[in-house]
Design a protein around this motif. Structure first.
Motif, PDB file in Angstrom:
ATOM      1  N   PHE A  17      12.900  23.984  -5.022  1.00 12.68           N
ATOM      2  CA  PHE A  17      11.958  23.097  -4.344  1.00 12.68           C
ATOM      3  C   PHE A  17      11.190  23.867  -3.266  1.00 12.68           C
ATOM      4  CE2 PHE A  17      15.066  19.264  -4.926  1.00 12.68           C
ATOM      5  CZ  PHE A  17      14.818  19.259  -6.289  1.00 12.68           C
ATOM      6  N   TYR A  18       9.915  23.503  -3.080  1.00 15.42           N
ATOM      7  CA  TYR A  18       9.035  24.174  -2.110  1.00 15.42           C
ATOM      8  C   TYR A  18       8.297  23.172  -1.248  1.00 15.42           C
ATOM      9  CZ  TYR A  18       9.817  28.234  -4.973  1.00 15.42           C
ATOM     10  OH  TYR A  18      10.421  29.258  -5.649  1.00 15.42           O
ATOM     11  N   ARG A  19       8.038  23.572  -0.032  1.00 22.29           N
ATOM     12  CA  ARG A  19       7.195  22.796   0.865  1.00 22.29           C
ATOM     13  C   ARG A  19       5.748  23.217   0.637  1.00 22.29           C
ATOM     14  NH1 ARG A  19       9.653  20.278   4.291  1.00 22.29           N
ATOM     15  NH2 ARG A  19      11.307  21.785   4.628  1.00 22.29           N
ATOM     16  N   VAL A  20       4.843  22.229   0.491  1.00 14.50           N
ATOM     17  CA  VAL A  20       3.406  22.472   0.341  1.00 14.50           C
ATOM     18  C   VAL A  20       2.706  21.490   1.285  1.00 14.50           C
ATOM     19  CG1 VAL A  20       1.444  22.606  -1.232  1.00 14.50           C
ATOM     20  CG2 VAL A  20       3.746  23.027  -2.107  1.00 14.50           C
ATOM     21  N   GLY A  21       2.345  21.937   2.466  1.00 16.73           N
ATOM     22  CA  GLY A  21       1.758  21.033   3.447  1.00 16.73           C
ATOM     23  C   GLY A  21       2.723  19.906   3.751  1.00 16.73           C
ATOM     24  N   ASP A  22       2.270  18.655   3.595  1.00 19.70           N
ATOM     25  CA  ASP A  22       3.133  17.509   3.869  1.00 19.70           C
ATOM     26  C   ASP A  22       3.741  16.930   2.594  1.00 19.70           C
ATOM     27  OD1 ASP A  22       0.876  16.348   2.790  1.00 19.70           O
ATOM     28  OD2 ASP A  22       0.574  14.909   4.401  1.00 19.70           O
ATOM     29  N   MET A  23       3.814  17.757   1.565  1.00 16.35           N
ATOM     30  CA  MET A  23       4.423  17.355   0.295  1.00 16.35           C
ATOM     31  C   MET A  23       5.504  18.356  -0.108  1.00 16.35           C
ATOM     32  SD  MET A  23       1.363  16.125  -2.245  1.00 16.35           S
ATOM     33  CE  MET A  23       2.550  16.051  -3.579  1.00 16.35           C
ATOM     34  N   VAL A  24       6.236  18.002  -1.147  1.00 16.51           N
ATOM     35  CA  VAL A  24       7.245  18.887  -1.709  1.00 16.51           C
ATOM     36  C   VAL A  24       6.940  19.079  -3.187  1.00 16.51           C
ATOM     37  CG1 VAL A  24       9.711  19.151  -2.240  1.00 16.51           C
ATOM     38  CG2 VAL A  24       8.991  18.178  -0.042  1.00 16.51           C
ATOM     39  N   LEU A  25       6.975  20.325  -3.622  1.00 13.73           N
ATOM     40  CA  LEU A  25       6.805  20.668  -5.034  1.00 13.73           C
ATOM     41  C   LEU A  25       8.184  20.929  -5.616  1.00 13.73           C
ATOM     42  CD1 LEU A  25       5.251  21.418  -7.580  1.00 13.73           C
ATOM     43  CD2 LEU A  25       4.911  23.701  -6.605  1.00 13.73           C
ATOM     44  N   LEU A  26       8.537  20.169  -6.625  1.00 12.60           N
ATOM     45  CA  LEU A  26       9.822  20.289  -7.302  1.00 12.60           C
ATOM     46  C   LEU A  26       9.599  21.028  -8.615  1.00 12.60           C
ATOM     47  CD1 LEU A  26      10.770  16.501  -6.975  1.00 12.60           C
ATOM     48  CD2 LEU A  26      11.301  18.321  -5.339  1.00 12.60           C
ATOM     49  N   VAL A  45       0.848  -1.184   0.000  1.00 15.54           N
ATOM     50  CA  VAL A  45       0.000   0.000   0.000  1.00 15.54           C
ATOM     51  C   VAL A  45       0.889   1.241   0.000  1.00 15.54           C
ATOM     52  CG1 VAL A  45      -1.730   1.296   1.299  1.00 15.54           C
ATOM     53  CG2 VAL A  45      -1.799  -1.196   1.301  1.00 15.54           C
ATOM     54  N   LEU A  46       0.529   2.207  -0.797  1.00 17.76           N
ATOM     55  CA  LEU A  46       1.237   3.486  -0.796  1.00 17.76           C
ATOM     56  C   LEU A  46       0.547   4.436   0.177  1.00 17.76           C
ATOM     57  CD1 LEU A  46       1.782   3.855  -4.632  1.00 17.76           C
ATOM     58  CD2 LEU A  46       3.507   3.308  -2.906  1.00 17.76           C
ATOM     59  N   ASP A  47       1.339   5.187   0.938  1.00 17.77           N
ATOM     60  CA  ASP A  47       0.793   6.115   1.936  1.00 17.77           C
ATOM     61  C   ASP A  47       0.311   7.425   1.341  1.00 17.77           C
ATOM     62  OD1 ASP A  47       1.300   4.343   4.006  1.00 17.77           O
ATOM     63  OD2 ASP A  47       3.254   5.212   4.461  1.00 17.77           O
ATOM     64  N   GLY A  48       0.780   7.784   0.174  1.00 16.17           N
ATOM     65  CA  GLY A  48       0.408   9.048  -0.442  1.00 16.17           C
ATOM     66  C   GLY A  48       1.551   9.549  -1.307  1.00 16.17           C
ATOM     67  N   LEU A  49       1.415  10.771  -1.775  1.00 12.19           N
ATOM     68  CA  LEU A  49       2.473  11.381  -2.574  1.00 12.19           C
ATOM     69  C   LEU A  49       3.420  12.162  -1.679  1.00 12.19           C
ATOM     70  CD1 LEU A  49       0.464  12.740  -5.636  1.00 12.19           C
ATOM     71  CD2 LEU A  49       1.974  10.745  -5.565  1.00 12.19           C
ATOM     72  N   LEU A  50       4.702  12.037  -1.936  1.00 13.04           N
ATOM     73  CA  LEU A  50       5.715  12.772  -1.192  1.00 13.04           C
ATOM     74  C   LEU A  50       6.129  14.029  -1.950  1.00 13.04           C
ATOM     75  CD1 LEU A  50       7.665  12.930   1.199  1.00 13.04           C
ATOM     76  CD2 LEU A  50       9.259  11.531  -0.125  1.00 13.04           C
ATOM     77  N   GLU A  51       6.233  13.899  -3.263  1.00 12.26           N
ATOM     78  CA  GLU A  51       6.638  15.038  -4.077  1.00 12.26           C
ATOM     79  C   GLU A  51       5.976  14.975  -5.441  1.00 12.26           C
ATOM     80  OE1 GLU A  51      10.852  14.369  -3.831  1.00 12.26           O
ATOM     81  OE2 GLU A  51      10.869  13.181  -5.665  1.00 12.26           O
ATOM     82  N   ALA A  52       5.878  16.126  -6.062  1.00 10.33           N
ATOM     83  CA  ALA A  52       5.357  16.246  -7.421  1.00 10.33           C
ATOM     84  C   ALA A  52       6.248  17.247  -8.141  1.00 10.33           C
ATOM     85  CB  ALA A  52       3.911  16.725  -7.417  1.00 10.33           C
ATOM     86  N   ALA A  53       6.390  17.081  -9.454  1.00  6.26           N
ATOM     87  CA  ALA A  53       7.300  17.931 -10.224  1.00  6.26           C
ATOM     88  C   ALA A  53       6.572  18.651 -11.342  1.00  6.26           C
ATOM     89  CB  ALA A  53       8.438  17.104 -10.801  1.00  6.26           C
ATOM     90  N   LEU A  54       6.979  19.898 -11.548  1.00  5.95           N
ATOM     91  CA  LEU A  54       6.617  20.682 -12.720  1.00  5.95           C
ATOM     92  C   LEU A  54       7.920  21.151 -13.338  1.00  5.95           C
ATOM     93  CD1 LEU A  54       3.668  22.880 -11.384  1.00  5.95           C
ATOM     94  CD2 LEU A  54       3.514  20.944 -12.955  1.00  5.95           C
ATOM     95  N   TYR A  55       7.845  21.611 -14.574  1.00  7.83           N
ATOM     96  CA  TYR A  55       9.046  22.032 -15.286  1.00  7.83           C
ATOM     97  C   TYR A  55       8.895  23.466 -15.765  1.00  7.83           C
ATOM     98  CZ  TYR A  55      10.285  17.186 -14.925  1.00  7.83           C
ATOM     99  OH  TYR A  55      10.594  15.949 -14.418  1.00  7.83           O
ATOM    100  N   ALA A  56       9.978  24.224 -15.607  1.00  7.82           N
ATOM    101  CA  ALA A  56      10.008  25.630 -16.018  1.00  7.82           C
ATOM    102  C   ALA A  56      11.436  25.991 -16.372  1.00  7.82           C
ATOM    103  CB  ALA A  56       9.506  26.524 -14.887  1.00  7.82           C
ATOM    104  N   GLU A  57      11.644  26.523 -17.563  1.00 11.12           N
ATOM    105  CA  GLU A  57      12.996  26.912 -17.968  1.00 11.12           C
ATOM    106  C   GLU A  57      13.473  28.157 -17.238  1.00 11.12           C
ATOM    107  OE1 GLU A  57      13.509  27.064 -22.219  1.00 11.12           O
ATOM    108  OE2 GLU A  57      12.527  25.123 -22.486  1.00 11.12           O
ATOM    109  N   ASP A  58      12.566  29.074 -16.911  1.00  9.15           N
ATOM    110  CA  ASP A  58      12.929  30.313 -16.220  1.00  9.15           C
ATOM    111  C   ASP A  58      12.674  30.147 -14.720  1.00  9.15           C
ATOM    112  OD1 ASP A  58      13.201  32.869 -15.150  1.00  9.15           O
ATOM    113  OD2 ASP A  58      12.161  33.851 -16.819  1.00  9.15           O
ATOM    114  N   LEU A  59      13.688  29.705 -13.991  1.00 12.81           N
ATOM    115  CA  LEU A  59      13.529  29.461 -12.562  1.00 12.81           C
ATOM    116  C   LEU A  59      13.373  30.750 -11.760  1.00 12.81           C
ATOM    117  CD1 LEU A  59      15.883  26.433 -11.855  1.00 12.81           C
ATOM    118  CD2 LEU A  59      13.424  26.446 -12.276  1.00 12.81           C
ATOM    119  N   ASP A  60      13.907  31.860 -12.263  1.00 11.34           N
ATOM    120  CA  ASP A  60      13.702  33.139 -11.571  1.00 11.34           C
ATOM    121  C   ASP A  60      12.219  33.512 -11.572  1.00 11.34           C
ATOM    122  OD1 ASP A  60      16.418  33.450 -10.998  1.00 11.34           O
ATOM    123  OD2 ASP A  60      16.795  34.600 -12.827  1.00 11.34           O
TER     124      ASP A  60
END
Length: 140
Positions: free
Chosen positions: A45-54, A6-21
């Motif tokens: 990378f960012y914290r979003v509740g109990d997940m991380v947004l990459l 069983v999986l407990d949930g998502l730990l991280e999710a990723a989006l892509y952007a060439e302009d990081l600024d």
């Protein structure tokens, strides 16, 4: 596969952007997310509740990691991704107002057949972002 796995949930999710600024200005400045780390023009990378947004620069991650200490395989995406943030109805109303006041258009604002509300808007890279009530997928 075993029924016991069983999986407990998502730990991280990723989006892509060439302009990081621009991504950093949006996710930290507009959305107020807590930044965990940034590596030059590779990722932020960012914290979003109990997940991380990459947020990765796809031009840099397509070649994989050059570090033997962190042998992350190559990855990346072309085109616009999608991510949905969990928010209550009052939070969604407040966010819709704040985003529009800051010049970020709400592309869609509607109630799903079960009554849950969603709003859709874009980040600077064109990724489709959504804020929705959890009851969209889960009973209240």
């Amino acid at each position: 596969m075993s029924d016991k796995l069983v999986l407990d949930g998502l730990l991280e999710a990723a989006l892509y952007a060439e302009d990081l600024d621009a991504a950093e200005a949006f996710y930290a400045g507009v959305l107020g997310l807590e930044k965990i780390t940034r590596v030059e023009d590779r990722h932020v990378f960012y914290r979003v509740g109990d997940m991380v947004l990459l947020i990765f620069n796809p031009l840099r991650t397509v070649t994989g990691s050059s570090s033997t200490q962190m042998p992350v395989p190559p990855h990346g995406a072309q085109g616009q991704g999608h991510l949905c943030f969990r928010a209550s109805a009052p939070q969604i109303a407040a966010w819709a107002e704040a985003l529009e006041a800051d010049g970020h258009a709400i592309e869609a604002d509607f109630h799903w057949p079960n009554g849950a509300r969603s709003i859709y808007f874009r980040d600077p890279a064109g990724n489709s972002l959504e804020m929705a009530e959890p009851r969209l997928w889960f009973e209240a």
